[in-house]
Design a protein around this motif. Structure first.
Motif, PDB file in Angstrom:
ATOM      1  N   PRO A  58       0.691  -1.126  -0.157  1.00  0.00           N
ATOM      2  CA  PRO A  58      -0.104  -0.067   0.097  1.00  0.00           C
ATOM      3  C   PRO A  58       0.627   1.225   0.199  1.00  0.00           C
ATOM      4  O   PRO A  58       1.998   1.179   0.269  1.00  0.00           O
ATOM      5  N   PRO A  59       0.291   2.471  -0.383  1.00  0.00           N
ATOM      6  CA  PRO A  59       1.339   3.661  -0.709  1.00  0.00           C
ATOM      7  C   PRO A  59       1.580   4.106   0.955  1.00  0.00           C
ATOM      8  O   PRO A  59       2.718   4.789   0.934  1.00  0.00           O
ATOM      9  N   GLY A  60       0.810   3.657   1.945  1.00  0.00           N
ATOM     10  CA  GLY A  60       1.157   4.333   3.107  1.00  0.00           C
ATOM     11  C   GLY A  60       2.264   3.444   3.857  1.00  0.00           C
ATOM     12  O   GLY A  60       2.509   3.470   5.042  1.00  0.00           O
ATOM     13  N   GLY A  61       2.544   2.317   3.275  1.00  0.00           N
ATOM     14  CA  GLY A  61       3.640   1.362   3.730  1.00  0.00           C
ATOM     15  C   GLY A  61       3.057  -0.031   4.292  1.00  0.00           C
ATOM     16  O   GLY A  61       1.783  -0.063   4.071  1.00  0.00           O
ATOM     17  N   PRO A  62       3.706  -0.641   4.914  1.00  0.00           N
ATOM     18  CA  PRO A  62       2.953  -2.104   5.362  1.00  0.00           C
ATOM     19  C   PRO A  62       1.988  -1.800   6.654  1.00  0.00           C
ATOM     20  O   PRO A  62       2.040  -0.811   7.335  1.00  0.00           O
ATOM     21  N   VAL A  63       0.980  -2.651   6.352  1.00  0.00           N
ATOM     22  CA  VAL A  63      -0.127  -2.445   7.444  1.00  0.00           C
ATOM     23  C   VAL A  63       0.112  -3.090   8.689  1.00  0.00           C
ATOM     24  O   VAL A  63       0.509  -4.435   8.512  1.00  0.00           O
ATOM     25  N   HIS A  64       0.174  -2.597   9.916  1.00  0.00           N
ATOM     26  CA  HIS A  64       0.526  -3.469  11.015  1.00  0.00           C
ATOM     27  C   HIS A  64      -0.585  -4.083  11.610  1.00  0.00           C
ATOM     28  O   HIS A  64      -1.737  -3.384  11.661  1.00  0.00           O
ATOM     29  N   GLU A  65      -0.276  -5.092  12.478  1.00  0.00           N
ATOM     30  CA  GLU A  65      -1.415  -5.518  13.424  1.00  0.00           C
ATOM     31  C   GLU A  65      -1.836  -4.493  14.533  1.00  0.00           C
ATOM     32  O   GLU A  65      -1.171  -3.911  15.226  1.00  0.00           O
ATOM     33  N   THR A  66      -3.311  -4.441  14.695  1.00  0.00           N
ATOM     34  CA  THR A  66      -3.704  -3.621  15.821  1.00  0.00           C
ATOM     35  C   THR A  66      -4.006  -4.488  16.945  1.00  0.00           C
ATOM     36  O   THR A  66      -5.018  -5.643  16.777  1.00  0.00           O
ATOM     37  N   ARG A  67      -3.564  -4.275  17.982  1.00  0.00           N
ATOM     38  CA  ARG A  67      -4.092  -4.955  19.293  1.00  0.00           C
ATOM     39  C   ARG A  67      -4.900  -4.224  20.285  1.00  0.00           C
ATOM     40  O   ARG A  67      -4.606  -2.873  20.463  1.00  0.00           O
TER      41      ARG A  67
END
Length: 122
Positions: A58-67
């Protein structure tokens, strides 16, 4: 010399040898058939994606996990005291974001598991 070693095979022995030979030929034919069937199936499969068809970041960078800490929604109550709700009336059990987002921790002095050998709460 011992002539017993050079005697011709009896009918039962010859039948056994022929049976083993037929079973071996059938086994090899089955393996060849399975290999050809697998090759035909492989030909019908789509080719692996080319490098330009690979997924892009994605343009915003990698998507991280939300805890987050979640808690169950309120269970609906029946209208009267003599009534009860059936599973299809309850529907899917939903969850919502908990107000307290601190992660639960073991209490100091407890073992953290059953039979863990700690002193536990006294």
């Amino acid at each position: 010399m011992n002539t017993a070693m050079y005697q011709a095979a009896t009918g039962a022995q010859a039948f056994g040898y022929v049976l083993i030979l037929i079973a071996g030929v059938a086994l090899v034919a089955g393996i060849i058939w399975a290999f050809r069937l697998g090759a035909k199936v492989r030909e019908r499969e789509p080719a692996p994606p080319r490098p330009d068809e690979q997924p892009k970041m994605p343009p915003g960078g990698p998507v991280h996990e939300t805890r987050e800490v979640r808690e169950p929604d309120e269970v609906p109550r029946a209208a009267g005291e003599s009534e009860r709700l059936t599973p299809h009336q309850l529907g899917n059990v939903g969850t919502k974001r908990a107000a307290d987002q601190s992660r639960p921790r073991w209490t100091p002095g407890s073992s953290g598991s059953f039979g863990g050998g700690g002193g536990g709460r006294t």
